[in-house]
Design a protein around this motif. Sequence first.
Motif, PDB file in Angstrom:
ATOM      1  N   SER A  10       6.285  79.253 -66.781  1.00  7.67           N
ATOM      2  CA  SER A  10       6.524  80.580 -66.215  1.00  7.67           C
ATOM      3  C   SER A  10       7.145  81.519 -67.245  1.00  7.67           C
ATOM      4  CB  SER A  10       7.390  80.490 -64.955  1.00  7.67           C
ATOM      5  OG  SER A  10       8.667  79.978 -65.262  1.00  7.67           O
ATOM      6  N   ASP A  11       7.945  80.958 -68.164  1.00  7.32           N
ATOM      7  CA  ASP A  11       8.520  81.789 -69.229  1.00  7.32           C
ATOM      8  C   ASP A  11       7.411  82.363 -70.117  1.00  7.32           C
ATOM      9  OD1 ASP A  11      11.062  81.260 -68.327  1.00  7.32           O
ATOM     10  OD2 ASP A  11      11.413  79.625 -69.752  1.00  7.32           O
ATOM     11  N   GLU A  12       6.422  81.547 -70.402  1.00 13.42           N
ATOM     12  CA  GLU A  12       5.297  81.997 -71.228  1.00 13.42           C
ATOM     13  C   GLU A  12       4.499  83.081 -70.494  1.00 13.42           C
ATOM     14  OE1 GLU A  12       2.814  82.257 -74.560  1.00 13.42           O
ATOM     15  OE2 GLU A  12       4.807  81.451 -74.278  1.00 13.42           O
ATOM     16  N   VAL A  13       4.302  82.912 -69.195  1.00 15.65           N
ATOM     17  CA  VAL A  13       3.593  83.925 -68.408  1.00 15.65           C
ATOM     18  C   VAL A  13       4.357  85.248 -68.477  1.00 15.65           C
ATOM     19  CG1 VAL A  13       2.833  84.602 -66.088  1.00 15.65           C
ATOM     20  CG2 VAL A  13       2.483  82.258 -66.876  1.00 15.65           C
ATOM     21  N   GLN A  14       5.672  85.182 -68.308  1.00 16.40           N
ATOM     22  CA  GLN A  14       6.489  86.399 -68.394  1.00 16.40           C
ATOM     23  C   GLN A  14       6.415  87.009 -69.790  1.00 16.40           C
ATOM     24  OE1 GLN A  14      10.270  84.987 -66.374  1.00 16.40           O
ATOM     25  NE2 GLN A  14      10.235  87.167 -65.867  1.00 16.40           N
ATOM     26  N   ARG A  15       6.399  86.174 -70.820  1.00 18.45           N
ATOM     27  CA  ARG A  15       6.307  86.682 -72.187  1.00 18.45           C
ATOM     28  C   ARG A  15       4.990  87.416 -72.402  1.00 18.45           C
ATOM     29  NH1 ARG A  15       4.077  86.136 -76.667  1.00 18.45           N
ATOM     30  NH2 ARG A  15       2.850  84.312 -76.164  1.00 18.45           N
ATOM     31  N   VAL A  16       3.902  86.860 -71.879  1.00 17.11           N
ATOM     32  CA  VAL A  16       2.590  87.504 -72.020  1.00 17.11           C
ATOM     33  C   VAL A  16       2.577  88.840 -71.278  1.00 17.11           C
ATOM     34  CG1 VAL A  16       0.134  87.316 -71.411  1.00 17.11           C
ATOM     35  CG2 VAL A  16       1.313  85.373 -72.425  1.00 17.11           C
ATOM     36  N   VAL A  17       3.111  88.868 -70.064  1.00 18.12           N
ATOM     37  CA  VAL A  17       3.162  90.117 -69.302  1.00 18.12           C
ATOM     38  C   VAL A  17       3.996  91.152 -70.059  1.00 18.12           C
ATOM     39  CG1 VAL A  17       3.972  91.206 -67.162  1.00 18.12           C
ATOM     40  CG2 VAL A  17       2.770  89.019 -67.072  1.00 18.12           C
ATOM     41  N   ALA A  18       5.126  90.714 -70.610  1.00 18.88           N
ATOM     42  CA  ALA A  18       5.984  91.627 -71.382  1.00 18.88           C
ATOM     43  C   ALA A  18       5.257  92.144 -72.622  1.00 18.88           C
ATOM     44  CB  ALA A  18       7.276  90.916 -71.780  1.00 18.88           C
ATOM     45  N   THR A  19       4.449  91.306 -73.257  1.00 14.64           N
ATOM     46  CA  THR A  19       3.699  91.715 -74.441  1.00 14.64           C
ATOM     47  C   THR A  19       2.619  92.731 -74.071  1.00 14.64           C
ATOM     48  OG1 THR A  19       4.081  89.578 -75.484  1.00 14.64           O
ATOM     49  CG2 THR A  19       2.271  90.887 -76.357  1.00 14.64           C
ATOM     50  N   VAL A  20       1.911  92.460 -72.984  1.00 13.63           N
ATOM     51  CA  VAL A  20       0.845  93.365 -72.553  1.00 13.63           C
ATOM     52  C   VAL A  20       1.419  94.730 -72.173  1.00 13.63           C
ATOM     53  CG1 VAL A  20      -0.899  93.772 -70.769  1.00 13.63           C
ATOM     54  CG2 VAL A  20      -0.719  91.522 -71.837  1.00 13.63           C
ATOM     55  N   PHE A  21       2.556  94.729 -71.498  1.00 13.04           N
ATOM     56  CA  PHE A  21       3.194  95.978 -71.066  1.00 13.04           C
ATOM     57  C   PHE A  21       4.411  96.280 -71.939  1.00 13.04           C
ATOM     58  CE2 PHE A  21       1.002  94.296 -67.320  1.00 13.04           C
ATOM     59  CZ  PHE A  21       0.210  95.386 -67.000  1.00 13.04           C
ATOM     60  N   ALA A  22       4.236  96.187 -73.250  1.00 12.41           N
ATOM     61  CA  ALA A  22       5.347  96.344 -74.188  1.00 12.41           C
ATOM     62  C   ALA A  22       6.044  97.697 -74.064  1.00 12.41           C
ATOM     63  CB  ALA A  22       4.855  96.154 -75.615  1.00 12.41           C
ATOM     64  N   GLY A  23       5.325  98.731 -73.725  1.00 10.39           N
ATOM     65  CA  GLY A  23       5.913 100.055 -73.590  1.00 10.39           C
ATOM     66  C   GLY A  23       6.666 100.261 -72.292  1.00 10.39           C
ATOM     67  N   ARG A  24       6.653  99.265 -71.426  1.00  9.14           N
ATOM     68  CA  ARG A  24       7.316  99.349 -70.125  1.00  9.14           C
ATOM     69  C   ARG A  24       8.183  98.104 -69.959  1.00  9.14           C
ATOM     70  NH1 ARG A  24       4.580 103.095 -66.779  1.00  9.14           N
ATOM     71  NH2 ARG A  24       2.774 103.945 -67.820  1.00  9.14           N
ATOM     72  N   PRO A  25       9.421  98.162 -70.423  1.00  7.56           N
ATOM     73  CA  PRO A  25      10.258  96.964 -70.529  1.00  7.56           C
ATOM     74  C   PRO A  25      10.579  96.239 -69.227  1.00  7.56           C
ATOM     75  CG  PRO A  25      11.473  98.925 -71.180  1.00  7.56           C
ATOM     76  CD  PRO A  25      10.071  99.347 -70.953  1.00  7.56           C
ATOM     77  N   GLY A  26      10.567  96.881 -68.083  1.00  5.89           N
ATOM     78  CA  GLY A  26      10.950  96.203 -66.851  1.00  5.89           C
ATOM     79  C   GLY A  26       9.826  95.525 -66.101  1.00  5.89           C
ATOM     80  N   VAL A  27       8.605  95.662 -66.586  1.00  5.47           N
ATOM     81  CA  VAL A  27       7.448  95.164 -65.842  1.00  5.47           C
ATOM     82  C   VAL A  27       7.480  93.645 -65.667  1.00  5.47           C
ATOM     83  CG1 VAL A  27       4.929  94.932 -65.872  1.00  5.47           C
ATOM     84  CG2 VAL A  27       5.979  97.111 -66.424  1.00  5.47           C
ATOM     85  N   ALA A  28       7.771  92.890 -66.714  1.00  4.58           N
ATOM     86  CA  ALA A  28       7.746  91.421 -66.621  1.00  4.58           C
ATOM     87  C   ALA A  28       8.730  90.921 -65.576  1.00  4.58           C
ATOM     88  CB  ALA A  28       8.043  90.799 -67.980  1.00  4.58           C
ATOM     89  N   GLY A  29       9.935  91.466 -65.567  1.00  9.49           N
ATOM     90  CA  GLY A  29      10.922  91.048 -64.571  1.00  9.49           C
ATOM     91  C   GLY A  29      10.525  91.441 -63.164  1.00  9.49           C
TER      92      GLY A  29
END
Length: 116
Positions: free
Chosen positions: A78-97
Motif C-alpha cells: 500500500s505504501d508503494e501504491v501511495q507513492r505512485v499516486v503521489a508521483t502521478v499527482f506531484a503538483g497536488r501534494p495532498g492527493v495520495a493521502g
Amino acid sequence: MTDPLDTLYARLTAGRRSGVRDLDPEARRAYQRKATEATRRRQREAVEAGSPEPLAAAVRDALADAALALLAVGGPGSDEVQRVVATVFAGRPGVAGTVAAKARAGTLRPRLLKSS
C-alpha cells in the motif's frame, strides 16, 4: 510490355477477398463503429456474467481495484501504491493521502471487484 512487378502483384492478389482496408473512408468508419459497438456489448455482457474479457481497460480496472483494496486495509504494497499516486499527482501534494483515506472509508468504490 507489362512490368514484372505488376504481373507478380496481380498473381499474388488474384482471388483475394477485399478487406476493411479496401473500403472507402466512410464505409470503413461505419464498419469500425459497428465493430466497436459489438465489442463493448460483449464486454458489458461478460462483466454482468462476472468474467470480463481481458481487454486493456478491464485489466486496468482490475489493477485499480487491487490497489484500492490494498489501500483500504493497509496491506503489503500500500505504501508503494501511495507513492505512485503521489508521483502521478506531484503538483497536488495532498492527493495520495486523500485517496488512501477515501479507500479506507469506502467512498472510493472498485469497478469490477464486488464485495461478497
